[in-house]
Design a protein around this motif. Structure first.
Motif, PDB file in Angstrom:
ATOM      1  N   SER A  97      11.015 162.247 147.445  1.00 23.50           N
ATOM      2  CA  SER A  97      11.951 162.805 148.421  1.00 23.50           C
ATOM      3  C   SER A  97      13.310 162.950 147.748  1.00 23.50           C
ATOM      4  O   SER A  97      13.583 162.317 146.727  1.00 23.50           O
ATOM      5  N   ALA A  98      14.124 163.801 148.322  1.00 23.46           N
ATOM      6  CA  ALA A  98      15.465 163.982 147.776  1.00 23.46           C
ATOM      7  C   ALA A  98      16.302 162.734 148.045  1.00 23.46           C
ATOM      8  O   ALA A  98      16.271 162.176 149.146  1.00 23.46           O
ATOM      9  N   ASP A  99      17.024 162.292 147.061  1.00 24.35           N
ATOM     10  CA  ASP A  99      17.903 161.123 147.200  1.00 24.35           C
ATOM     11  C   ASP A  99      19.165 161.556 147.948  1.00 24.35           C
ATOM     12  O   ASP A  99      19.947 162.365 147.449  1.00 24.35           O
ATOM     13  N   PRO A 100      19.371 161.041 149.163  1.00 25.92           N
ATOM     14  CA  PRO A 100      20.549 161.473 149.947  1.00 25.92           C
ATOM     15  C   PRO A 100      21.869 161.289 149.205  1.00 25.92           C
ATOM     16  O   PRO A 100      22.796 162.089 149.382  1.00 25.92           O
ATOM     17  N   ARG A 130      26.373 168.138 148.910  1.00 23.66           N
ATOM     18  CA  ARG A 130      26.347 168.936 150.139  1.00 23.66           C
ATOM     19  C   ARG A 130      27.301 170.127 150.120  1.00 23.66           C
ATOM     20  O   ARG A 130      26.929 171.214 150.582  1.00 23.66           O
ATOM     21  N   PRO A 131      28.525 169.992 149.616  1.00 26.34           N
ATOM     22  CA  PRO A 131      29.386 171.179 149.558  1.00 26.34           C
ATOM     23  C   PRO A 131      28.793 172.298 148.701  1.00 26.34           C
ATOM     24  O   PRO A 131      28.894 173.475 149.061  1.00 26.34           O
ATOM     25  N   ALA A 132      28.153 171.941 147.590  1.00 28.27           N
ATOM     26  CA  ALA A 132      27.562 172.957 146.725  1.00 28.27           C
ATOM     27  C   ALA A 132      26.366 173.617 147.400  1.00 28.27           C
ATOM     28  O   ALA A 132      26.195 174.848 147.335  1.00 28.27           O
ATOM     29  N   VAL A 133      25.513 172.819 148.055  1.00 31.67           N
ATOM     30  CA  VAL A 133      24.360 173.387 148.757  1.00 31.67           C
ATOM     31  C   VAL A 133      24.828 174.300 149.888  1.00 31.67           C
ATOM     32  O   VAL A 133      24.307 175.406 150.071  1.00 31.67           O
ATOM     33  N   PHE A 134      25.825 173.832 150.637  1.00 27.37           N
ATOM     34  CA  PHE A 134      26.389 174.668 151.701  1.00 27.37           C
ATOM     35  C   PHE A 134      26.900 175.991 151.131  1.00 27.37           C
ATOM     36  O   PHE A 134      26.664 177.063 151.694  1.00 27.37           O
ATOM     37  N   GLY A 188      16.759 165.116 140.634  1.00 27.84           N
ATOM     38  CA  GLY A 188      15.622 164.405 140.059  1.00 27.84           C
ATOM     39  C   GLY A 188      14.419 165.312 139.902  1.00 27.84           C
ATOM     40  O   GLY A 188      13.700 165.259 138.894  1.00 27.84           O
ATOM     41  N   LEU A 189      14.180 166.175 140.888  1.00 24.41           N
ATOM     42  CA  LEU A 189      13.082 167.129 140.799  1.00 24.41           C
ATOM     43  C   LEU A 189      13.342 168.150 139.694  1.00 24.41           C
ATOM     44  O   LEU A 189      12.421 168.548 138.978  1.00 24.41           O
ATOM     45  N   ASN A 219      13.269 172.114 152.417  1.00 26.60           N
ATOM     46  CA  ASN A 219      12.475 171.088 153.085  1.00 26.60           C
ATOM     47  C   ASN A 219      11.140 170.836 152.383  1.00 26.60           C
ATOM     48  O   ASN A 219      10.817 169.697 152.036  1.00 26.60           O
ATOM     49  N   LYS A 220      10.376 171.889 152.146  1.00 28.09           N
ATOM     50  CA  LYS A 220       9.025 171.713 151.609  1.00 28.09           C
ATOM     51  C   LYS A 220       9.020 171.461 150.109  1.00 28.09           C
ATOM     52  O   LYS A 220       8.226 170.657 149.613  1.00 28.09           O
ATOM     53  N   THR A 221       9.864 172.161 149.368  1.00 24.71           N
ATOM     54  CA  THR A 221       9.847 172.044 147.911  1.00 24.71           C
ATOM     55  C   THR A 221      10.787 170.946 147.421  1.00 24.71           C
ATOM     56  O   THR A 221      10.405 170.114 146.595  1.00 24.71           O
ATOM     57  N   LEU A 222      12.018 170.945 147.925  1.00 24.61           N
ATOM     58  CA  LEU A 222      13.010 169.993 147.436  1.00 24.61           C
ATOM     59  C   LEU A 222      13.001 168.676 148.214  1.00 24.61           C
ATOM     60  O   LEU A 222      13.735 167.755 147.850  1.00 24.61           O
ATOM     61  N   LYS A 223      12.180 168.607 149.258  1.00 22.74           N
ATOM     62  CA  LYS A 223      11.992 167.357 149.998  1.00 22.74           C
ATOM     63  C   LYS A 223      13.273 166.852 150.656  1.00 22.74           C
ATOM     64  O   LYS A 223      13.496 165.644 150.785  1.00 22.74           O
ATOM     65  N   VAL A 224      14.109 167.767 151.069  1.00 18.76           N
ATOM     66  CA  VAL A 224      15.280 167.408 151.875  1.00 18.76           C
ATOM     67  C   VAL A 224      14.821 167.353 153.335  1.00 18.76           C
ATOM     68  O   VAL A 224      14.197 168.301 153.811  1.00 18.76           O
ATOM     69  N   PRO A 225      15.078 166.280 154.065  1.00 15.68           N
ATOM     70  CA  PRO A 225      14.638 166.197 155.471  1.00 15.68           C
ATOM     71  C   PRO A 225      15.131 167.402 156.273  1.00 15.68           C
ATOM     72  O   PRO A 225      16.251 167.885 156.067  1.00 15.68           O
TER      73      PRO A 225
END
Length: 533
Positions: free
Chosen positions: A427-430, A435-439, A344-345, A278-284
């Protein structure tokens, strides 16, 4: 008398768990779930509470202050462990952890009723810290009491499996807090949630408290404690006995190290991973919760699996392996989260050189930024960008250079615009989030916790004699797991701010879990099958 106690233990080892013992496990687990929910609801709202209860003017300072207050609840846990552990070893397990759950519930509801910083100033900060300290005091007595109580009701050959049900409550408590906050944000507007909606998750725990107290009040005392009391074998000075017997003190030190490894894994997987996304990668945060929530659901049965497995192959190899895997993979996992959640980050961090040339850099936790350097580095850290610091010539002004461009105006909007011009994603581009990899990466982090935490309850109980068990296991567990795990997000974030590198602080959990692995392999005994009487 000793022969009689051994005979009872042997009989229990071959018998199935009774209906009463199953009720013990369920009632204890529900109570523990409530305690963890109460404790974790603060973590789910840490960013929100940072805005509401701390001085304005430095977002990073307010967030770190919120994390430090969250950690304060962990710091006081050893005091609760000694106080309630002593009561548990002297007057009984049941009465003691009935008191702890009432204290936890009252403190949690108190947070929901507190006026904010805008209403009463610094008194709001002090009130929040006080409530967190009371929560930590209660949890310090809860964990040791619950695991001791359930273990002393469990058959020896199923002890790992039955006590691991308690360990699921830490994850389920976090999951429950996420679900409640997420649900409220869906039905309330942002303004409603900011004005009063954030209070509801805290006040809700009052209903759960009433149910939990009702069930716990109907439980019977631990049979092991009853036999000790009947034989006149309870300790009159459990704290003194715990720390003056050389053999017991050695076990306390070993448990502290293993618990520190647990704390490093626990703080990284349960808390810092969410803050990082949330804070670093700017994912809501809502997206973060939708990613971490399923991972917590899937991993929950594995606590019981690893507890069951420890009944067959031992506690030590499973816990040691978890610490080793965490030490080796934590850094790659978080870099992988950056790659899959905000590519992007990742490109920006690899290519953009940001240089802060300044003197008088002092990060002040509970006060507004005092110098230009404080403001600039605080903002850069809050935005999750990597920077390096250089000393200017004597008398030279503070400067910031972003990708070769000199920025002279330190207004936050100007700095953000300069970063965006250099390729920084605000912000992170939705559409770019895998999502499967992050999960999968989040699941691996909480899987390590299941591996070490599932067998931990049985391991702790088996490590100490019954007469001083509650006290002996509670204190080192809360110093190790509570201090390391509870303060981990704060320490990691502070190290990142100090270094200007969003991954630097992760060396903290890597080193702690690696050290725990070495100590576990070399010095920790296998406890599976030890009698508890």
């Amino acid at each position: 008398m000793t022969d009689t106690l051994h005979s009872v233990s042997a009989l229990r080892a071959t018998s199935a768990m009774t209906a009463e013992e199953k009720k013990v496990v369920l009632a204890s687990s529900f109570g523990a779930l409530l305690e963890w929910y109460d404790f974790y609801i603060y973590a789910a709202l840490a960013v929100q509470l940072g805005h509401l209860f701390f001085p304005k003017g430095n977002e990073t300072a307010a967030f770190l202050a919120s994390l430090a207050t969250f950690g304060a609840g962990f710091l006081i846990r050893p005091i609760g462990a000694l106080f309630f552990g002593r009561l548990g070893d002297m007057v009984g397990r049941k009465k003691t952890f009935l008191v702890t759950i009432i204290l936890m519930g009252v403190a949690t509801v108190g947070v929901g009723l507190l006026p904010t910083y805008d209403q009463i100033g610094i008194a709001a900060t002090y009130g929040l810290v006080l409530c967190r300290l009371l929560q930590g005091l209660a949890l310090g007595g809860e964990v040791g009491g619950a695991v001791t109580y359930v273990a002393e009701h469990s058959p020896v050959h199923r002890r790992g499996a039955y006590t691991s049900s308690l360990q699921t409550t830490a994850t389920l408590g976090l999951l429950s807090s996420i679900i409640v906050v997420f649900g409220l944000k869906l039905i309330l507007s942002d303004k409603q949630f900011h004005d009063w909606g954030w209070r509801l998750p805290f006040v809700l725990s009052l209903l759960l408290l009433i149910v939990s107290v009702y069930f716990r009040a109907k439980l019977h005392e631990s049979p092991t404690f009853q036999r000790m009391k009947a034989a006149g074998a309870t300790s009159r000075a459990p704290v003194t006995e715990s720390f003056t017997q050389a053999s017991n003190l050695k076990c306390i030190v070993l448990l502290f190290v293993v618990a520190a490894g647990l704390g490093a894994i626990f703080g990284t997987g349960h808390f810092y991973s969410m803050f990082f996304l949330n804070k670093t990668l700017k994912v809501p945060m809502e997206e973060v919760q939708l990613l971490i929530g399923p991972a917590l659901v899937v991993v929950t049965p594995l606590y019981v699996f690893f507890g069951w497995l420890s009944d067959r192959i031992g506690r030590k190899p499973i816990m040691a392996l978890a610490c080793l895997l965490a030490a080796v993979t934590t850094q790659p996992i978080f870099k992988g989260l950056t790659h899959y959640a905000n590519p992007g980050l990742e490109r920006f961090l690899e290519n953009a050189d940001i240089v802060v040339t300044a003197r008088d850099c002092n990060f002040r936790l509970f006060a507004e930024a005092a110098t230009e350097c404080d403001k600039v580095t605080g903002l850069l850290a809050d935005l999750g960008v990597q920077y390096r610091s250089e000393q200017p010539a004597l008398g030279a002004p503070t400067t910031v250079k972003i990708a070769g461009r000199l920025v002279e105006d330190f207004n936050p909007d100007t700095l953000r615009q300069a970063l965006v011009s250099a390729g920084w994603p605000s912000s992170a581009d939705p559409s770019k989030i895998n999502r499967p990899a992050v999960f999968g990466l989040l699941f691996v982090l909480v899987l390590y916790l299941a591996m070490v935490y599932g067998p931990m309850a049985a391991f702790m109980v088996e490590l100490f004699p019954a007469r001083i068990r509650y006290t002996s296991l509670s204190f080192p567990f809360h110093v190790g797991a509570g201090w390391v795990g509870g303060m981990l997000s704060f320490v990691v974030t502070a190290m990142n701010v100090y270094s200007g590198n969003p991954y630097f602080g992760l060396w903290y959990p890597v080193i702690v879990s690696g050290f725990a692995f070495v100590v576990a392999i070399c010095f920790v005994p296998e406890t599976r099958g030890r009698p508890l009487d």
